[in-house]
Motif scaffolding. Structure first.
Motif, PDB file in Angstrom:
ATOM      1  N   SER A   1      28.216  61.603  59.340  1.00 25.57           N
ATOM      2  CA  SER A   1      27.360  62.707  59.662  1.00 25.57           C
ATOM      3  C   SER A   1      26.517  63.155  58.438  1.00 25.57           C
ATOM      4  O   SER A   1      26.940  62.835  57.448  1.00 25.57           O
ATOM      5  CB  SER A   1      28.075  64.059  60.099  1.00 25.57           C
ATOM      6  N   GLU A   2      25.285  63.393  58.777  1.00 23.95           N
ATOM      7  CA  GLU A   2      24.214  63.957  57.698  1.00 23.95           C
ATOM      8  C   GLU A   2      24.762  65.204  56.977  1.00 23.95           C
ATOM      9  O   GLU A   2      24.620  65.361  55.836  1.00 23.95           O
ATOM     10  CB  GLU A   2      22.930  64.096  58.053  1.00 23.95           C
ATOM     11  N   SER A   3      25.673  66.088  57.943  1.00 23.05           N
ATOM     12  CA  SER A   3      26.259  67.110  57.095  1.00 23.05           C
ATOM     13  C   SER A   3      27.155  66.756  56.173  1.00 23.05           C
ATOM     14  O   SER A   3      27.016  67.375  54.937  1.00 23.05           O
ATOM     15  CB  SER A   3      26.642  68.102  58.351  1.00 23.05           C
ATOM     16  N   ALA A   4      28.213  65.898  56.537  1.00 20.53           N
ATOM     17  CA  ALA A   4      28.964  65.638  55.427  1.00 20.53           C
ATOM     18  C   ALA A   4      28.514  64.870  54.055  1.00 20.53           C
ATOM     19  O   ALA A   4      28.878  65.298  53.221  1.00 20.53           O
ATOM     20  CB  ALA A   4      30.078  64.740  56.090  1.00 20.53           C
ATOM     21  N   PHE A   5      27.279  63.955  54.502  1.00 16.39           N
ATOM     22  CA  PHE A   5      26.684  63.376  53.250  1.00 16.39           C
ATOM     23  C   PHE A   5      26.168  64.630  52.557  1.00 16.39           C
ATOM     24  O   PHE A   5      26.291  64.524  51.302  1.00 16.39           O
ATOM     25  CB  PHE A   5      25.841  62.431  53.791  1.00 16.39           C
ATOM     26  N   SER A   6      25.496  65.428  52.901  1.00 18.02           N
ATOM     27  CA  SER A   6      24.867  66.251  52.277  1.00 18.02           C
ATOM     28  C   SER A   6      25.814  67.253  51.448  1.00 18.02           C
ATOM     29  O   SER A   6      25.309  67.639  50.380  1.00 18.02           O
ATOM     30  CB  SER A   6      23.939  67.366  53.122  1.00 18.02           C
ATOM     31  N   THR A   7      26.758  67.601  52.046  1.00 17.64           N
ATOM     32  CA  THR A   7      27.875  68.528  51.345  1.00 17.64           C
ATOM     33  C   THR A   7      28.411  67.521  49.963  1.00 17.64           C
ATOM     34  O   THR A   7      28.379  68.061  49.066  1.00 17.64           O
ATOM     35  CB  THR A   7      29.056  68.692  52.206  1.00 17.64           C
TER      36      THR A   7
END
Length: 84
Positions: free
Chosen positions: A52-58
């Motif tokens: 997920s882009e969210s996990a990457f961004s975090t």
């Protein structure tokens, strides 16, 4: 060699855990691609193994100190985040 023995030996040699090293290395690759390519963040995150882009961004923000969108817009360079 067991996983725990490998992790201990790796940390002794490199100074950080294998997963910490791998995460930092992946974020350095991502940072380079954010600056030098026109790939969307979602594509970069998928290509580096994030589902997920969210996990990457975090993870990116934790390691690099700013969100990936800011990093690519400002063309930031982080000399304090180095590969060994």
């Amino acid at each position: 060699m067991s996983r725990s023995a490998f992790a201990a030996k790796f940390k002794e040699s490199v100074g950080e855990s294998p997963m910490g090293y791998l995460t930092r290395w992946r974020m350095m690759l991502a940072g380079e691609r954010l600056i030098t390519s026109r790939e969307p963040i979602s594509q970069i995150s998928l290509s580096l193994g994030y589902e997920s882009e969210s996990a990457f961004s975090t993870a990116f923000k934790r390691v690099m100190g700013c969100p990936p969108g800011s990093y690519c817009k400002e063309g930031l360079s982080r000399p304090d985040v180095k590969m060994t």
